[in-house]
Design a protein around this motif. Structure first.
Motif, mmCIF file in Angstrom:
data_model
loop_
_atom_site.group_PDB
_atom_site.id
_atom_site.type_symbol
_atom_site.label_atom_id
_atom_site.label_comp_id
_atom_site.label_asym_id
_atom_site.label_seq_id
_atom_site.Cartn_x
_atom_site.Cartn_y
_atom_site.Cartn_z
ATOM 1 N N UNK A 99 0.813 -1.222 0.000
ATOM 2 C CA UNK A 99 0.000 0.000 0.000
ATOM 3 C C UNK A 99 0.848 1.274 0.000
ATOM 4 N N UNK A 100 2.111 1.177 0.346
ATOM 5 C CA UNK A 100 2.993 2.352 0.334
ATOM 6 C C UNK A 100 3.907 2.403 -0.884
ATOM 7 N N UNK A 101 3.851 1.385 -1.717
ATOM 8 C CA UNK A 101 4.677 1.354 -2.916
ATOM 9 C C UNK A 101 4.116 2.352 -3.923
ATOM 10 N N UNK A 102 4.935 3.296 -4.339
ATOM 11 C CA UNK A 102 4.484 4.349 -5.239
ATOM 12 C C UNK A 102 4.778 4.037 -6.698
ATOM 13 N N UNK A 103 4.457 5.009 -7.530
ATOM 14 C CA UNK A 103 4.755 4.912 -8.954
ATOM 15 C C UNK A 103 3.890 3.912 -9.678
ATOM 16 N N UNK A 104 4.295 3.653 -10.908
ATOM 17 C CA UNK A 104 3.514 2.754 -11.753
ATOM 18 C C UNK A 104 3.541 1.319 -11.247
ATOM 19 N N UNK A 105 4.653 0.918 -10.593
ATOM 20 C CA UNK A 105 4.713 -0.460 -10.081
ATOM 21 C C UNK A 105 3.669 -0.678 -8.990
ATOM 22 N N UNK A 106 3.589 0.273 -8.062
ATOM 23 C CA UNK A 106 2.603 0.156 -6.993
ATOM 24 C C UNK A 106 1.188 0.163 -7.533
ATOM 25 N N UNK A 107 0.916 1.077 -8.469
ATOM 26 C CA UNK A 107 -0.425 1.150 -9.063
ATOM 27 C C UNK A 107 -0.769 -0.132 -9.814
ATOM 28 N N UNK A 108 0.181 -0.652 -10.562
ATOM 29 C CA UNK A 108 -0.047 -1.873 -11.322
ATOM 30 C C UNK A 108 -0.295 -3.069 -10.398
ATOM 31 N N UNK A 109 0.510 -3.203 -9.349
ATOM 32 C CA UNK A 109 0.351 -4.328 -8.426
ATOM 33 C C UNK A 109 -0.954 -4.228 -7.648
ATOM 34 N N UNK A 110 -1.288 -3.045 -7.167
ATOM 35 C CA UNK A 110 -2.553 -2.876 -6.441
ATOM 36 C C UNK A 110 -3.746 -3.098 -7.374
ATOM 37 N N UNK A 111 -3.649 -2.615 -8.609
ATOM 38 C CA UNK A 111 -4.715 -2.851 -9.591
ATOM 39 C C UNK A 111 -4.852 -4.328 -9.921
ATOM 40 N N UNK A 112 -3.731 -5.011 -10.033
ATOM 41 C CA UNK A 112 -3.760 -6.456 -10.276
ATOM 42 C C UNK A 112 -4.379 -7.212 -9.118
ATOM 43 N N UNK A 113 -4.072 -6.772 -7.900
ATOM 44 C CA UNK A 113 -4.659 -7.414 -6.730
ATOM 45 C C UNK A 113 -6.180 -7.222 -6.716
ATOM 46 N N UNK A 114 -6.631 -5.996 -7.021
ATOM 47 C CA UNK A 114 -8.067 -5.739 -7.089
ATOM 48 C C UNK A 114 -8.711 -6.606 -8.170
ATOM 49 N N UNK A 115 -8.075 -6.688 -9.342
ATOM 50 C CA UNK A 115 -8.608 -7.478 -10.451
ATOM 51 C C UNK A 115 -8.761 -8.945 -10.040
ATOM 52 N N UNK A 116 -7.744 -9.510 -9.405
ATOM 53 C CA UNK A 116 -7.826 -10.908 -8.960
ATOM 54 C C UNK A 116 -8.897 -11.091 -7.893
ATOM 55 N N UNK A 117 -9.011 -10.128 -6.978
ATOM 56 C CA UNK A 117 -10.052 -10.214 -5.944
ATOM 57 C C UNK A 117 -11.433 -10.287 -6.585
ATOM 58 N N UNK A 118 -11.677 -9.426 -7.555
ATOM 59 C CA UNK A 118 -12.996 -9.403 -8.195
ATOM 60 C C UNK A 118 -13.258 -10.700 -8.963
ATOM 61 N N UNK A 119 -12.252 -11.227 -9.658
ATOM 62 C CA UNK A 119 -12.441 -12.494 -10.373
ATOM 63 C C UNK A 119 -12.689 -13.626 -9.378
ATOM 64 N N UNK A 120 -11.994 -13.617 -8.249
ATOM 65 C CA UNK A 120 -12.203 -14.658 -7.243
ATOM 66 C C UNK A 120 -13.615 -14.580 -6.676
ATOM 67 N N UNK A 121 -14.105 -13.369 -6.405
ATOM 68 C CA UNK A 121 -15.466 -13.231 -5.902
ATOM 69 C C UNK A 121 -16.480 -13.762 -6.922
ATOM 70 N N UNK A 122 -16.268 -13.438 -8.195
ATOM 71 C CA UNK A 122 -17.171 -13.932 -9.235
ATOM 72 C C UNK A 122 -17.144 -15.459 -9.306
ATOM 73 N N UNK A 123 -15.952 -16.003 -9.285
ATOM 74 C CA UNK A 123 -15.751 -17.448 -9.376
ATOM 75 C C UNK A 123 -16.411 -18.156 -8.191
ATOM 76 N N UNK A 124 -16.166 -17.639 -6.993
ATOM 77 C CA UNK A 124 -16.712 -18.277 -5.798
ATOM 78 C C UNK A 124 -18.215 -18.048 -5.654
#
Length: 152
Positions: A99-124
């Motif tokens: 959550x404290x990682x800045x820049x494009x890497x932090x945004x990309x990783x946090x966005x990827x985590x959100x994307x996986x969370x949403x797919x997992x919720x849909x799947x489950x």
């Protein structure tokens, strides 16, 4: 009494929050509180996966005797463990929490985590939509159990 005492869902937190654990906590919050207070805290502290499985088993029973729901609920500890391990590994790799990682890497990783969370919720959620264990397993097999393998 006020609205907070009866509010059961925080849609913003459920949909926009990036963490799987946070999404769970913001859905059916009154039941979540009860499960945390009376089930989760009594589980084995040294074994968080078993503690989470114990809690999800109680939650599945709370929701009824539908095999698909049990399958979905008992997959939750896998996702919780994977999320915790991934966040710890990324924190160790970058030297700071995600959550404290800045820049494009932090945004990309946090966005990827959100994307996986949403797919997992849909799947489950298919365990709740289809209800039956056979139907749920048939659906998961049709997508090759992909969101069982991702957290592994």
């Amino acid at each position: 009494w006020d609205f907070e005492s009866i509010r059961t869902v925080d849609p913003w937190g459920t949909e926009v929050g990036r963490r799987f654990r946070g999404g769970l906590r913001r859905w059916n919050m009154t039941v979540q509180w009860w499960l945390a207070a009376y089930v989760h805290r009594r589980g084995p502290r040294r074994y968080p996966v078993l503690r989470n499985a114990w809690t999800m088993l109680a939650s599945a029973y709370w929701h009824g005797l539908h095999g698909g729901q049990y399958l979905s609920f008992l997959t939750v500890p896998l996702w919780l463990a994977a999320e915790a391990a991934a966040e710890a590994a990324l924190g160790e790799y970058f030297g700071i929490p995600l959550e404290r990682l800045g820049g494009w890497k932090g945004s990309l990783l946090r966005g990827g985590q959100w994307f996986l969370k949403m797919r997992a919720f849909e799947y489950l959620s298919m365990g709740f939509v289809l209800r039956g264990a056979a139907a749920t397993l048939s659906f998961w097999a049709s997508v090759h159990f992909c969101l069982h393998f991702v957290p592994l």
